[in-house]
Every structure is written in structure tokens, then in C-alpha cells.
Design an enzyme around this catalytic site. Structure first.
Site, PDB file in Angstrom:
ATOM      1  N   ASP A 135     -13.077  44.500  29.097  1.00  0.00           N
ATOM      2  CA  ASP A 135     -14.017  45.130  29.680  1.00  0.00           C
ATOM      3  C   ASP A 135     -13.299  45.772  30.921  1.00  0.00           C
ATOM      4  O   ASP A 135     -13.029  44.890  31.709  1.00  0.00           O
ATOM      5  CB  ASP A 135     -15.197  44.315  29.702  1.00  0.00           C
TER       6      ASP A 135
ATOM      7  N   ASN B 156     -18.544  56.048  37.041  1.00  0.00           N
ATOM      8  CA  ASN B 156     -19.542  57.076  36.498  1.00  0.00           C
ATOM      9  C   ASN B 156     -20.507  57.772  37.718  1.00  0.00           C
ATOM     10  O   ASN B 156     -20.881  58.700  37.777  1.00  0.00           O
ATOM     11  CB  ASN B 156     -20.288  56.583  35.377  1.00  0.00           C
TER      12      ASN B 156
ATOM     13  N   ASP C  72     -14.789  59.701  31.335  1.00  0.00           N
ATOM     14  CA  ASP C  72     -14.337  59.735  30.081  1.00  0.00           C
ATOM     15  C   ASP C  72     -12.670  59.846  30.134  1.00  0.00           C
ATOM     16  O   ASP C  72     -12.072  59.327  29.498  1.00  0.00           O
ATOM     17  CB  ASP C  72     -14.739  60.983  29.794  1.00  0.00           C
TER      18      ASP C  72
ATOM     19  N   GLU D 100     -17.379  50.799  27.939  1.00  0.00           N
ATOM     20  CA  GLU D 100     -16.181  50.566  28.480  1.00  0.00           C
ATOM     21  C   GLU D 100     -15.624  49.089  27.864  1.00  0.00           C
ATOM     22  O   GLU D 100     -14.548  48.537  28.303  1.00  0.00           O
ATOM     23  CB  GLU D 100     -16.098  50.262  29.848  1.00  0.00           C
TER      24      GLU D 100
END
Length: 558
Positions: free
Chosen positions: A420, A428, A437, A461
Site C-alpha cells: 500500500d 491526489n 494516476d 493504491e
């Protein structure tokens, strides 16, 4: 095996007898024919001026038929034979030198066919009975071409020409092959048109086997049984043709009315054929039904041509001659005499042509179906592959791993790593989802799978690695460490190092095969939680043995 050898020997004996027949014995054809509507006596028949003694005289449908054979003062020909046809009684008259008449009668109820499909009766013998022989056939039913009739030297001869017997015997084997192939294809492909093609072929096998005498050479049977099977063979051909046309021609090339007409025409011919075979022979009913069937077929073919059908072309080429012969047979059944002077050899040739063209058409259709099926399978596999891939990273997705986990587990993938990204939400929020992305795409490349490592994006993620072979936790750690380097090199707009936390679990022995994907995931997730709790940017790993004991492997920060 013994049964097969016995039947093979019988077949060879038939062919041998046919080949030897011309050298050992001859037949004497009828010199004159007389058709009558009343049961005249022999004296009245002999005095009748309507005898047809031309070279092309033939037997037509009539309640009473007289045949005249001139023996030229010789008793060499001692048996009368007629190719099996429906009749009531046959009376054989032999006239002696003293003018006395000797007679004998054959009833259809007592006839048993054996060796050849000929009705054979001995010429009655009397003092000086070497004169002409007269034969009266009562209740002859004319379904098709006139029967062969002749006087024989021995009852073991056939009334039919030898070349027809040999040709029919060879043809029966030729037609049987596509019949078997058609049945196998129908089972394998589950396409109705192949099944109806097999029905057509089966009908031809029965018809050729009966009319040629091949089946009778294998097993004796009563005349009524023989005639029933002969009619069943013709009926199966016509029935199969209707349903074959209905299923072979493209659905859009035939209107619902045409398709219904073909179906009901096939059902009608089956019903009428069964009635003729098992209840009562009725050539007129059979002939009328045949004309209805032919009208349905011709109408369907014309409509399919107008609608640019591809498959109807095979039927036009293959069925033209058989349909002309069928029309002639139908008209003869109605008592109109027909318009062709043909025998079964012509019918056999038409069958060969129909089978050959039909086989080409069926093969063409099957190959096209196979190509369509292959393309559909390829598209399905392609779509399935797309459905099992994450569109952003190109890695396998959660659906794929759930579908293939047991297979992968059996192949030795018994280690699971769950990764993770640390603080991904802030990326973001600060840089936008486009940059986010780009980060995920870089992670996908950092986790690039190999022969012993599979990479899966579980969502967001979170990523999973499935590994097999030794040192799985070390290989997983190298991939985790590569993430930061890959993102720094490929996502230049970031102002920070992106790290990842990871939990790795390795299963040994029986525990590897006994654990489900959920068990793998839960253990790895617990280890990932520990890695996050202990400061992130690290891997926590353990090995699960046969007794589920946990053994710490590593707890190293990168």
C-alpha cells in the site's frame, strides 16, 4: 467379429455371383406386354389385339398386366422373375405342344425374398411344355420405374443387369460414409442442418440397399417387409430434404410462411409414407403429397434466390436432377405415366450427385461456422483478458486473481505480499488525480511480473504480489524498494519521495494448499497493518508452517 466376416463374405459372394452370371446363365426378356382393366382369361388375352410388342414396351400401372415370353420351342428357361414390386397375385401359364395349358400361382403374401430382391416362380412343367409362357400380374402398384421382368435359367440369377447390381453395391458403401460422418458432425456441432443431411443419407442407404438387393442378400425377408422398408427409405430422403432446406438456408432468406410450409410438407410425407408402408399402398396419395412437397421446396428455393442466399446455390446444383426424378415419380404415382423412361440406375446417379454437392455445401457451412466460432472465441478471450486486467496499470485485477487462484496455488504460488502506498491521498489532493494516476502507473512498472511473480492491483493504491520459489519475501522487498526509485524517475512533478509499506506471508507444506485466497489476504493484510503502525516504508514478513506457527522473517525499514 465373426458376424462381420460372415456379412463381408456374403457381400463378396453377391459381387462374385453378379460377375459370374453372364458366363453361366442368360435371361429372356418379355416380348410383349398387355395392360387390361378386367380379369380376362388366357384365351381372351391371347386374342386381344392391344398387345404391345415394340422394342420399347414397358409395364404401366393397370389392374391386370399380361406378359408374353416366346421360348422358341426350348425348355431352357424354367423360372419367371420380377423385380420386387407391390402386387396381388402372379399367375404363370405354360403352353405345351399339345395345346394344353399348365398354370401356377404366386401370392404376394407367401413371397419371401432371398439372395436378390426378385419375386421368382417356377414355370409349370407338363408334357412338351416348351411353348410360349404367359404371365398375368394382378394388382400391380406402380410407384416408380417399371420392374425388370424376365425368364431365368436358374432361380439363383438376378433379373436385373449385372452392371446395375455391382454399381448399387459399391454405391451403398459410398453413401454410407457421409451418413456416418453426418451423424458424428451433428452430435459434435449440434447443428440441425447436419442432422437432416444425415437423415437424407440414411434414407439413401436404405433405398439403395433395398432396391439393389444388397440387404436381401444379407437376410431373407417377406415381400411386404421389403416394400415397407423401400418406401421408408424414399420417405426419409424426402423428409430429410424438407427439413435440411429449412435449416440449411439462411433464416433471413426464408419467410416464416416458407419455413412453415417446409416443416409441414416434411410431416405430411412422413405420415403418408408410413400409411403406404404399414397400412395400405396408395400411389395416388403418395404422388399427390410428393407434388405438394416439391412445390414447397421449389417455392423456398425461388424465395431464397431472390433474397441472395449463399447456401441455396448448393441445393440448386445438387437437387435439380433428383427433383425432376421425384416429379416424374409423383406423376407416375398419380397414374399419368410420367415423362421419363428411367430406371433405378438413373436414380442412383442422381443420389450420388446430390450427396456429393450436399457434402460440399455442408462442409462449406461447417467451415464457416467453425471460423465464426473461432473468431467469437478469440473475441471472448480478448474481452475476458480485458476484464481481468486493470486498465490503468495493465496488471491483473481482483477478478482475475479470484478466478485463477486455485490453479496458481497448485502451480506453487504460495507466498503473498500486500503493498500500500504511504500517504497516497495527499498526492491526489495536492497534485491532482492525473499525477496520482501517473504514480500508480509507475508502481505497476516497478512491480512488473515475471515467471515466478504475479502482480495484481487490488484497488486504489493497494497491490498484491503472488510469488513462488525460495526467498519470496526478499524478492517482494526488492520490488517494494524499487517503487520509490521508479516514481522519482518517471513522475517529475512530485516534490517528495513516495514510499510503500508491505506485508509478506509465506506458506509451507500442507498449510499452503489448505489455505484459501482469503486466508492469504487476511494474513498479509495484518502484516501490512503492522508495517504501517511501525512507521511505514517497510516490510513485515512471516512464514506459516504446517502447524500454523508464526516465525518472524524480517522487519526491516527500507
Amino acid at each position: 467379429m465373426g458376424w462381420l466376416i460372415k456379412r463381408l463374405c456374403a457381400f463378396l459372394a453377391l459381387a462374385g455371383a453378379a460377375l459370374a452370371a453372364p458366363a453361366s446363365a442368360e435371361t429372356l426378356p418379355a416380348d410383349c406386354v398387355l395392360s387390361s382393366s378386367n380379369a380376362a382369361s388366357l384365351e381372351a388375352a391371347r386374342a386381344d389385339r392391344s398387345w404391345d410388342c415394340s422394342d420399347d414396351h414397358r409395364i404401366d400401372s393397370a389392374p391386370y398386366i399380361w406378359l408374353k415370353f416366346e421360348r422358341s420351342g426350348s425348355d431352357r428357361y424354367r423360372h419367371f422373375a420380377m423385380e420386387a414390386r407391390p402386387f396381388g397375385d402372379i399367375t404363370i401359364y405354360a403352353i405345351g405342344e399339345d395345346g394344353r395349358v399348365h398354370s401356377d400361382r404366386i401370392s404376394s403374401d407367401t413371397v419371401s425374398l432371398s439372395g436378390f430382391n426378385d419375386v421368382v416362380g417356377a414355370i409349370p412343367e407338363g408334357k412338351g411344355a416348351t411353348g410360349p409362357v404367359y404371365v398375368r400380374i394382378d394388382g400391380y402398384v406402380n410407384y416408380r420405374d417399371p420392374p425388370h421382368v424376365a425368364l431365368l435359367e436358374t432361380p439363383g440369377q438376378s433379373v436385373r443387369p449385372v452392371n446395375e447390381l455391382i454399381f448399387a453395391a459399391l454405391l451403398s458403401g459410398l453413401v454410407f460414409a457421409p451418413c456416418v460422418i453426418g451423424i458424428m458432425l451433428a452430435i459434435g456441432l449440434r447443428q440441425s442442418f447436419v442432422a437432416w443431411y444425415a437423415v437424407m443419407c440414411l434414407g439413401m442407404v436404405v433405398t439403395i440397399g433395398m432396391t439393389s438387393g444388397l440387404i436381401v442378400s444379407w437376410t431373407a425377408m417377406a415381400l411386404s417387409t421389403f416394400l415397407a422398408f423401400e418406401r421408408i427409405g424414399f420417405t426419409l430422403i424426402v423428409f430429410g430434404s424438407c427439413l435440411f432446406a429449412r435449416s440449411f438456408i439462411e433464416r433471413e432468406a426464408l419467410s416464416p410462411l416458407s419455413r412453415a410450409a417446409l416443416l409441414w410438407a416434411g410431416i405430411a410425407i412422413i405420415g403418408v409414407g408410413a400409411f403406404n408402408a404399414f397400412v395400405m399402398p396408395s400411389p395416388a396419395l403418395f404422388g399427390a403429397t410428393m407434388l405438394v412437397v416439391l412445390a414447397s421446396l421449389v417455392g423456398a428455393i425461388i424465395q431464397a434466390v431472390r433474397r441472395n442466399s449463399r447456401w441455396v446455390r448448393y441445393q440448386i446444383v445438387g437437387w435439380s436432377a433428383p427433383m425432376v426424378l421425384a416429379a416424374d415419380m409423383a406423376i407416375k404415382g398419380l397414374g399419368q405415366g410420367g415423362f421419363l423412361n428411367s430406371d433405378m440406375s438413373i436414380v442412383y446417379y442422381a443420389m450420388v450427385w446430390e450427396i456429393a454437392i450436399g457434402a460440399i455445401g455442408v462442409t462449406d457451412r461447417v467451415m464457416l461456422l467453425r471460423a465464426d466460432r473461432d473468431r467469437a472465441r478469440e473475441r471472448a478471450l480478448e474481452m475476458e483478458g480485458l476484464a481481468e486486467r486493470d486498465p490503468l496499470t495493465g496488471l491483473m485485477n481482483r477478478r482475475a486473481i479470484h478466478k485463477h487462484f486455485e490453479e496458481l496455488q497448485a502451480d506453487g504460488f504460495t507466498a503473498c505480499a500486500l503493498l500500500d502506498l504511504d500517504h497516497f491521498k495527499s498526492i491526489n489532493d495536492q497534485f491532482g488525480h492525473v499525477v496520482g494516476d501517473d504514480v500508480l502507473t509507475a508502481v505497476g512498472r516497478a512491480l512488473a511480473p515475471d515467471e515466478d511473480t504475479l502482480a495484481i492491483r487490488m484497488g486504489g493504491e493497494e497491490f498484491m504480489l503472488l510469488l513462488r520459489g525460495p526467498n519470496a519475501h526478499q524478492r517482494a522487498e526488492r520490488r517494494r524498494a524499487a517503487i520509490s526509485v521508479r516514481i522519482a524517475r518517471e513522475v517529475a512533478s512530485l516534490d517528495r519521495i513516495v514510499t510503500a509499506s508491505q506485508g509478506v506471508v509465506e506458506f509451507d507444506g500442507a498449510a499452503a494448499q489448505a489455505s484459501s485466497l482469503e486466508a492469504y489476504y487476511m494474513r498479509a493484510d495484518n502484516l501490512l497493518y503492522r508495517a504501517k503502525k511501525e512507521g511505514r516504508n517497510r516490510t513485515v514478513a512471516e512464514r506459516v508452517g504446517m502447524h500454523e506457527s508464526e516465525i518472524p522473517i524480517a522487519q526491516d525499514a527500507a
